[in-house]
Scaffold this active site. Sequence first.
Site, PDB file in Angstrom:
ATOM      1  N   ASN A  53       0.841  -1.194   0.000  1.00  0.00           N
ATOM      2  CA  ASN A  53       0.000   0.000   0.000  1.00  0.00           C
ATOM      3  C   ASN A  53       0.877   1.245   0.000  1.00  0.00           C
ATOM      4  O   ASN A  53       0.386   2.347   0.198  1.00  0.00           O
ATOM      5  CB  ASN A  53      -0.917   0.023   1.240  1.00  0.00           C
ATOM      6  N   ASP A  66      10.733  -7.447  -1.590  1.00  0.00           N
ATOM      7  CA  ASP A  66      11.400  -7.259  -0.307  1.00  0.00           C
ATOM      8  C   ASP A  66      12.806  -6.755  -0.600  1.00  0.00           C
ATOM      9  O   ASP A  66      13.425  -7.177  -1.591  1.00  0.00           O
ATOM     10  CB  ASP A  66      11.435  -8.566   0.500  1.00  0.00           C
ATOM     11  N   PHE A 111      15.226   8.010   2.162  1.00  0.00           N
ATOM     12  CA  PHE A 111      14.739   7.367   3.381  1.00  0.00           C
ATOM     13  C   PHE A 111      15.697   6.240   3.767  1.00  0.00           C
ATOM     14  O   PHE A 111      16.681   5.962   3.060  1.00  0.00           O
ATOM     15  CB  PHE A 111      13.314   6.826   3.175  1.00  0.00           C
ATOM     16  N   GLY A 112      15.394   5.578   4.859  1.00  0.00           N
ATOM     17  CA  GLY A 112      16.173   4.411   5.289  1.00  0.00           C
ATOM     18  C   GLY A 112      17.661   4.715   5.391  1.00  0.00           C
ATOM     19  O   GLY A 112      18.069   5.697   6.001  1.00  0.00           O
ATOM     20  N   LYS A 130      18.315   9.002  -8.145  1.00  0.00           N
ATOM     21  CA  LYS A 130      18.368   7.750  -7.370  1.00  0.00           C
ATOM     22  C   LYS A 130      17.469   6.683  -8.029  1.00  0.00           C
ATOM     23  O   LYS A 130      17.882   5.547  -8.222  1.00  0.00           O
ATOM     24  CB  LYS A 130      17.923   7.998  -5.924  1.00  0.00           C
ATOM     25  N   HIS A 169      18.146  -0.240  -6.890  1.00  0.00           N
ATOM     26  CA  HIS A 169      17.853  -1.670  -6.811  1.00  0.00           C
ATOM     27  C   HIS A 169      16.397  -1.966  -7.180  1.00  0.00           C
ATOM     28  O   HIS A 169      16.099  -2.877  -7.931  1.00  0.00           O
ATOM     29  CB  HIS A 169      18.157  -2.152  -5.378  1.00  0.00           C
TER      30      HIS A 169
END
Length: 195
Positions: free
Chosen positions: A8, A68, A148-149, A171, A176
């Site tokens: 989502n 993932d 982020f992250g 980016k 990835h």
Amino acid sequence: MKLVFATNNKHKLDEVKAILGNRVEVLSLKDIGCFDDIPETADTLQGNALIKARYIYEKFGANCFADDTGLEVEALGGEPGVYSARYAGEECCPEANMKKLLHNLTGKSNRNAQFRTVIALIIDGEEKLFNGIVKGRITEEKRGDSGFGYDPIFVPEGFSESFAQMSSEQKNSISHRYRATEQLSDYLNKTSDSF
Ligand code: IMP
């Protein structure tokens, strides 16, 4: 062709829709009325991507894909990998994750790392996996505040800026996730006549 993307996350949905184009109608979990918290209990990225895709295929009978992602650091034997989101603990934040990672790399000269996204696709019961990798290195300290992250501590190969110092367009054109989605797109383009 309709495909459910087991997420989502609006950012991910928009990115994937832009790459897959008009040939594929991408539906979110919300679009199919799925509000379940799908457990991600595998110890590999492909395992978690498959859990999510199989859950949707089995419960909703819909052709679908799930992703993932993890950051794999060479000197840490591939950590944090599948545990990237919760490296510093279940309730932790990106700041704590980055702090732990930089701490664990203290004094290590090998800063090689890669982001890896795995996409699991299920069409009519047939499963396919796609891997998108961007190699790079972990900085000594945080740089930049976009993204982020782990973006502030990751510099992709061939660049001197961290992901967090790049525009989102730059980016996203080498990431990835972009690379894994491109592979999914190529596969769908090659095979969609048979669906
Ligand atoms: P997810 O599988 O996309 O939810 O990603 C799992 C975790 O990997 C996130 O919570 C972030 O910590 C990290 N991550 C994934 N993609 C990126 C990225 O593009 N930049 C920085 N960190 C990321």
